[in-house]
Design a protein around this motif. Structure first.
Motif, PDB file in Angstrom:
ATOM      1  N   ASN A  47       0.832  -1.203   0.000  1.00 56.46           N
ATOM      2  CA  ASN A  47       0.000   0.000   0.000  1.00 56.46           C
ATOM      3  C   ASN A  47       0.867   1.254   0.000  1.00 56.46           C
ATOM      4  O   ASN A  47       0.596   2.219  -0.715  1.00 56.46           O
ATOM      5  N   GLU A  48       1.931   1.251   0.809  1.00 60.68           N
ATOM      6  CA  GLU A  48       2.834   2.401   0.860  1.00 60.68           C
ATOM      7  C   GLU A  48       3.549   2.611  -0.469  1.00 60.68           C
ATOM      8  O   GLU A  48       3.864   3.736  -0.843  1.00 60.68           O
ATOM      9  N   LEU A  49       3.795   1.518  -1.188  1.00 63.20           N
ATOM     10  CA  LEU A  49       4.443   1.621  -2.493  1.00 63.20           C
ATOM     11  C   LEU A  49       3.437   1.824  -3.624  1.00 63.20           C
ATOM     12  O   LEU A  49       3.809   1.800  -4.792  1.00 63.20           O
ATOM     13  N   GLU A  50       2.178   2.003  -3.242  1.00 62.06           N
ATOM     14  CA  GLU A  50       1.076   2.219  -4.184  1.00 62.06           C
ATOM     15  C   GLU A  50       0.925   1.055  -5.165  1.00 62.06           C
ATOM     16  O   GLU A  50       0.699   1.243  -6.365  1.00 62.06           O
ATOM     17  N   ILE A  51       1.041  -0.139  -4.632  1.00 60.54           N
ATOM     18  CA  ILE A  51       0.831  -1.362  -5.410  1.00 60.54           C
ATOM     19  C   ILE A  51      -0.588  -1.830  -5.116  1.00 60.54           C
ATOM     20  O   ILE A  51      -0.967  -2.002  -3.956  1.00 60.54           O
ATOM     21  N   ALA A  52      -1.347  -2.042  -6.167  1.00 58.94           N
ATOM     22  CA  ALA A  52      -2.739  -2.465  -6.017  1.00 58.94           C
ATOM     23  C   ALA A  52      -2.803  -3.842  -5.371  1.00 58.94           C
ATOM     24  O   ALA A  52      -1.959  -4.706  -5.651  1.00 58.94           O
ATOM     25  N   PRO A  53      -3.795  -4.065  -4.489  1.00 63.26           N
ATOM     26  CA  PRO A  53      -3.936  -5.380  -3.848  1.00 63.26           C
ATOM     27  C   PRO A  53      -4.069  -6.522  -4.866  1.00 63.26           C
ATOM     28  O   PRO A  53      -3.573  -7.618  -4.632  1.00 63.26           O
ATOM     29  N   GLU A  54      -4.718  -6.250  -5.996  1.00 66.36           N
ATOM     30  CA  GLU A  54      -4.864  -7.283  -7.030  1.00 66.36           C
ATOM     31  C   GLU A  54      -3.499  -7.663  -7.600  1.00 66.36           C
ATOM     32  O   GLU A  54      -3.213  -8.842  -7.821  1.00 66.36           O
TER      33      GLU A  54
END
Length: 168
Positions: A47-54
């Protein structure tokens, strides 16, 4: 601020460079704390790296698949090494017997050196093929072993289900 402070060189990193730097930083952090991360912590980092959960879920599935294949390859390498050790033992016993018979026949070792040389050649070739675990031949052997291994597993599962149904 002086002009030289405003003209600091901008550092640019490729995606691969960032992955390597972060990998090293995480590895160093784990070495310092000697701990493991929970799935929640993994989600938090993503989340901090702005990576989508999908994307994270897909990456985790890919990683698990690679881990499974790595485990299968380790099992295959162990199988090949044990098979080689068994053959080496068989060759040693057989050649030891031939040398013994040759020695008993005339208290010298003569003709038994020919089969011994032949078996040493065979052992050398087998060792080369087993311990040189790269290339197309290795991949073909692994795929063949893996198919056989999966078929055995499926057959065992089928027999177990049949036995449970028959007993239960």
């Amino acid at each position: 601020m002086t002009n030289s402070e405003n003209n600091k060189p901008i550092r640019l990193y490729s995606q691969e460079d960032i992955q390597q730097i972060l990998h090293l930083a995480i590895a160093r952090q784990v070495d310092n704390d000697d701990r493991e991360f929970s799935y929640e912590q993994l989600l938090e980092i993503a989340n901090e790296l702005e990576i989508a959960p999908e994307s994270l879920k897909i990456a985790e599935t890919d990683w698990l698949s690679k881990q499974s294949e790595t485990q299968q390859r380790l099992a295959f390498d162990e199988f090949r090494q044990k098979r080689f050790q068994k053959r080496l033992g068989n060759y040693a016993i057989f050649n030891g017997f031939l040398i013994f018979v040759d020695f008993i026949g005339g208290f010298t070792i003569s003709w038994s050196l020919y089969p011994l040389s032949f078996f040493i050649l065979i052992i050398g070739l087998e060792a080369w093929n087993i311990f040189n675990a790269k290339g197309e031949d290795y991949e073909i052997a692994f795929q063949k072993w893996n198919r056989r291994h999966m078929m055995k597993k499926s057959l065992n599962n089928l027999v177990n289900k049949f036995l449970k149904a028959a007993i239960g």
